[in-house]
Motif scaffolding. Structure first.
Motif, PDB file in Angstrom:
ATOM      1  N   SER A   1      17.430  41.711  39.765  1.00  0.00           N
ATOM      2  CA  SER A   1      17.047  42.295  41.061  1.00  0.00           C
ATOM      3  C   SER A   1      16.860  43.803  41.034  1.00  0.00           C
ATOM      4  N   ASP A   2      15.967  44.277  41.908  1.00  0.00           N
ATOM      5  CA  ASP A   2      15.929  45.699  42.260  1.00  0.00           C
ATOM      6  C   ASP A   2      17.039  46.010  43.261  1.00  0.00           C
ATOM      7  N   ARG A   3      17.213  45.088  44.236  1.00  0.00           N
ATOM      8  CA  ARG A   3      18.322  45.205  45.186  1.00  0.00           C
ATOM      9  C   ARG A   3      18.902  43.818  45.429  1.00  0.00           C
ATOM     10  N   ILE A   4      20.181  43.807  45.792  1.00  0.00           N
ATOM     11  CA  ILE A   4      20.885  42.574  46.109  1.00  0.00           C
ATOM     12  C   ILE A   4      21.436  42.684  47.527  1.00  0.00           C
ATOM     13  N   ALA A   5      21.174  41.648  48.332  1.00  0.00           N
ATOM     14  CA  ALA A   5      21.789  41.543  49.660  1.00  0.00           C
ATOM     15  C   ALA A   5      22.872  40.475  49.569  1.00  0.00           C
ATOM     16  N   VAL A   6      24.128  40.881  49.726  1.00  0.00           N
ATOM     17  CA  VAL A   6      25.254  39.947  49.642  1.00  0.00           C
ATOM     18  C   VAL A   6      25.544  39.415  51.045  1.00  0.00           C
TER      19      VAL A   6
ATOM     20  N   PRO B   1      21.859  46.742  41.989  1.00  0.00           N
ATOM     21  CA  PRO B   1      22.933  45.999  41.323  1.00  0.00           C
ATOM     22  C   PRO B   1      24.111  46.861  40.857  1.00  0.00           C
ATOM     23  N   GLN B   2      23.834  48.052  40.340  1.00  0.00           N
ATOM     24  CA  GLN B   2      24.922  48.884  39.834  1.00  0.00           C
ATOM     25  C   GLN B   2      25.841  49.343  40.954  1.00  0.00           C
ATOM     26  N   VAL B   3      25.263  49.720  42.094  1.00  0.00           N
ATOM     27  CA  VAL B   3      26.085  50.153  43.231  1.00  0.00           C
ATOM     28  C   VAL B   3      26.909  48.981  43.762  1.00  0.00           C
ATOM     29  N   ILE B   4      26.271  47.804  43.883  1.00  0.00           N
ATOM     30  CA  ILE B   4      26.985  46.610  44.351  1.00  0.00           C
ATOM     31  C   ILE B   4      28.191  46.335  43.464  1.00  0.00           C
ATOM     32  N   TYR B   5      28.000  46.429  42.156  1.00  0.00           N
ATOM     33  CA  TYR B   5      29.074  46.093  41.214  1.00  0.00           C
ATOM     34  C   TYR B   5      30.144  47.189  41.149  1.00  0.00           C
ATOM     35  N   ASP B   6      29.704  48.444  41.046  1.00  0.00           N
ATOM     36  CA  ASP B   6      30.660  49.536  40.810  1.00  0.00           C
ATOM     37  C   ASP B   6      31.351  50.023  42.073  1.00  0.00           C
ATOM     38  N   THR B   7      30.656  49.984  43.212  1.00  0.00           N
ATOM     39  CA  THR B   7      31.253  50.513  44.452  1.00  0.00           C
ATOM     40  C   THR B   7      31.058  49.530  45.606  1.00  0.00           C
ATOM     41  N   PRO B   8      31.716  48.380  45.540  1.00  0.00           N
ATOM     42  CA  PRO B   8      31.638  47.433  46.661  1.00  0.00           C
ATOM     43  C   PRO B   8      32.211  48.061  47.920  1.00  0.00           C
ATOM     44  N   ARG B   9      31.643  47.699  49.071  1.00  0.00           N
ATOM     45  CA  ARG B   9      32.099  48.288  50.332  1.00  0.00           C
ATOM     46  C   ARG B   9      33.153  47.442  51.031  1.00  0.00           C
ATOM     47  N   THR B  10      33.220  46.156  50.689  1.00  0.00           N
ATOM     48  CA  THR B  10      34.166  45.276  51.374  1.00  0.00           C
ATOM     49  C   THR B  10      34.912  44.425  50.354  1.00  0.00           C
ATOM     50  N   ARG B  11      36.021  43.853  50.793  1.00  0.00           N
ATOM     51  CA  ARG B  11      36.800  42.951  49.938  1.00  0.00           C
ATOM     52  C   ARG B  11      35.956  41.759  49.487  1.00  0.00           C
ATOM     53  N   PHE B  12      35.140  41.234  50.416  1.00  0.00           N
ATOM     54  CA  PHE B  12      34.329  40.067  50.084  1.00  0.00           C
ATOM     55  C   PHE B  12      33.385  40.378  48.929  1.00  0.00           C
ATOM     56  N   VAL B  13      32.690  41.512  48.993  1.00  0.00           N
ATOM     57  CA  VAL B  13      31.747  41.880  47.925  1.00  0.00           C
ATOM     58  C   VAL B  13      32.494  42.113  46.613  1.00  0.00           C
ATOM     59  N   ALA B  14      33.628  42.802  46.675  1.00  0.00           N
ATOM     60  CA  ALA B  14      34.409  43.070  45.460  1.00  0.00           C
ATOM     61  C   ALA B  14      34.833  41.786  44.767  1.00  0.00           C
ATOM     62  N   GLU B  15      35.248  40.785  45.559  1.00  0.00           N
ATOM     63  CA  GLU B  15      35.719  39.529  44.982  1.00  0.00           C
ATOM     64  C   GLU B  15      34.575  38.619  44.568  1.00  0.00           C
TER      65      GLU B  15
END
Length: 354
Positions: free
Chosen positions: A202-207, A219-233
């Protein structure tokens, strides 16, 4: 100016159950955007509304500045690829690929030329006279993709298209689709529940979670700096650790982890002393051995070591506090019961309050 694809306050309910809730989503021309989430999170319903197979209960959908949520599927100029391929078993490969062009009443000579060109693009021209039952799963999926591409649609929609393939073939097809996207400049909306697949392509991911976007980023921002517990897990593996915020100084939170341990972590806005929060720390960010200057250092005991071929999973404990570290297989000789220092940089973990 509107984005190429735009959802404006789109909701979808089936009876009393709302599966998509006030969705705002913008996708630019040429982007590869993955809709990622668990089963029931609303991602396939969003794709079906974009394709025209479902109508929104509320809101509007735009394509290239024009509202399309009232249009039937055949007027939206979108190619759709499903998990089950949906090839016609009584038709040859060439006839399957030609079908959407015949529905558009393209002249026969042009159909033959475009089918040849499309099959050549995916390196399957030599199979044009075979039936789908004579093809492997990967070949069938490539034919389904070719059929979606042959009429040169404005958007390609993919709903779990690689889910039925084995791991090795799935990874190969991920790279093929990624290469086609780059070479042809396609706009692709891709539904998946596979985190690795989304990160790769992906260029961008919508979780998505319960019909809402928890986070949309590269993808790198999603993986390295999740904003919520759900995204992190949900994205990859992480240590999600409960902590008490002792103080916050210049976006660095000083945390009490319990069991006499403390650490510093990156903190976003709105975090204050006295709060209970969690911080997300990826296992591969943890180093075992001497702690570099300026890093967090926790005195731990090795509880277990699990061999994973290219790496080791090392389980660490300190009283009732635990961590999992991912280490290179040859990085050290880890002995169960040994004391070890686990270190990580404050910037390698993010404090979450949601």
């Amino acid at each position: 100016m509107r984005p190429f694809i735009q959802f404006e306050s789109v909701s979808k309910a089936f009876g009393s159950v709302t599966v998509v809730n006030a969705l705002d989503l913008a996708i630019e021309k040429g982007e590869f955007v993955s809709l990622l989430g668990p089963s029931g999170s609303g991602k396939t319903t969003i794709l079906m509304m974009l394709a025209g197979f479902e109508r929104p209960t509320q809101g509007a959908i735009y394509l290239d500045g024009k509202r399309i949520d009232h249009l039937p599927p055949y007027r939206r100029q979108m190619g759709v690829v499903f998990q089950n391929y949906a090839l016609f078993p009584h038709m040859s490969v060439a006839e399957n690929v030609a079908f959407p062009l015949e529905m558009q009443r393209v002249p026969r000579a042009e159909i033959a030329e475009r089918v040849e060109r499309a099959l050549d693009m995916v390196k399957l021209k030599h199979l044009k006279d075979r039936r789908p039952s004579q093809l492997s799963g990967g070949q069938q999926q490539r034919i389904a993709l070719t059929r979606a591409l042959v009429f040169e649609p404005s958007v390609i929609l993919m709903d779990e298209p690689l889910g039925a393939l084995d791991k090795q073939l799935r990874e190969h097809m991920q790279l093929e689709i990624r290469e086609l996207h780059k070479r042809l400049g396609l706009t692709i909306v891709f539904v998946t529940h596979d985190q690795s697949e989304a990160l790769t392509m992906s260029d961008r991911i919508a979780v998505f979670n319960a019909g809402r976007i928890e986070q949309i980023d590269d993808p790198q921002v999603i993986y390295d700096t999740p904003r919520t517990r759900f995204v992190a897990e949900f994205i990859g593996e992480t240590n999600l650790i409960e902590a008490k915020v002792a103080s916050v100084d210049n976006h660095v939170a000083h945390l009490s982890l319990g069991a006499g341990l403390s650490a510093r972590a990156h903190a976003g806005n709105g975090l204050s002393a006295g709060q209970t929060a969690s911080f997300s720390l990826r296992p591969e960010r943890i180093r075992l051995g001497a702690a570099p200057e300026g890093s967090n250092a926790l005195d731990m005991t090795i509880a277990d070591c699990i061999y994973h071929g290219d790496h080791m999973r090392v389980q660490l404990t300190h009283d009732d506090f635990s961590l999992v570290a991912r280490c290179e297989r040859l990085a050290g000789n880890w002995t169960i019961g040994a004391s070890v220092v686990a270190s990580f940089d404050p910037s390698d973990c993010t404090v979450l309050t949601q």
